[in-house]
Design a protein around this motif. Structure first.
Motif, mmCIF file in Angstrom:
data_model
loop_
_atom_site.group_PDB
_atom_site.id
_atom_site.type_symbol
_atom_site.label_atom_id
_atom_site.label_comp_id
_atom_site.label_asym_id
_atom_site.label_seq_id
_atom_site.Cartn_x
_atom_site.Cartn_y
_atom_site.Cartn_z
ATOM 1 N N SER A 114 0.550 -1.170 0.086
ATOM 2 C CA SER A 114 0.415 -0.208 0.005
ATOM 3 C C SER A 114 0.333 1.337 -0.228
ATOM 4 O O SER A 114 0.604 2.458 -0.608
ATOM 5 N N VAL B 238 2.233 1.288 -2.923
ATOM 6 C CA VAL B 238 1.786 1.915 -4.469
ATOM 7 C C VAL B 238 0.876 3.479 -4.607
ATOM 8 O O VAL B 238 0.799 4.484 -5.188
ATOM 9 N N ASN B 239 0.978 4.170 -3.238
ATOM 10 C CA ASN B 239 0.823 5.344 -3.012
ATOM 11 C C ASN B 239 2.074 6.549 -3.186
ATOM 12 O O ASN B 239 1.590 7.157 -2.912
ATOM 13 N N GLN B 240 2.815 5.736 -3.129
ATOM 14 C CA GLN B 240 4.095 6.686 -3.498
ATOM 15 C C GLN B 240 3.519 6.916 -5.378
ATOM 16 O O GLN B 240 4.390 8.421 -6.019
ATOM 17 N N LYS C 191 0.817 6.984 -6.382
ATOM 18 C CA LYS C 191 -0.318 7.767 -7.035
ATOM 19 C C LYS C 191 0.742 9.592 -6.485
ATOM 20 O O LYS C 191 -0.127 10.546 -7.208
ATOM 21 N N ASP C 192 1.388 9.626 -6.174
ATOM 22 C CA ASP C 192 1.361 10.833 -5.523
ATOM 23 C C ASP C 192 2.983 11.990 -6.578
ATOM 24 O O ASP C 192 2.655 13.203 -6.473
#
Length: 51
Positions: free
Chosen positions: A42, A45-47, A49-50
């Protein structure tokens, strides 16, 4: 769905047999590992997205 039902039934049965082969202490370790792995995925993946 009708094609997948027999495959899922076998998968579920084998998965339940596998889980049943572990001691409760082992399952806690496996659960901790999987939860940690999910958290790492998670974060990764968030990295993306940013960016």
């Amino acid at each position: 769905m009708q094609l997948l039902a027999p495959l899922y039934k076998d998968y579920r049965s084998h998965s339940e047999q596998l889980i049943g082969s572990f001691a409760e202490e082992d399952l806690k370790i496996i659960e901790k590992f999987l939860e940690g792995s999910i958290a790492i995925m998670s974060e990764t993946v968030n990295q993306f997205k940013d960016k």
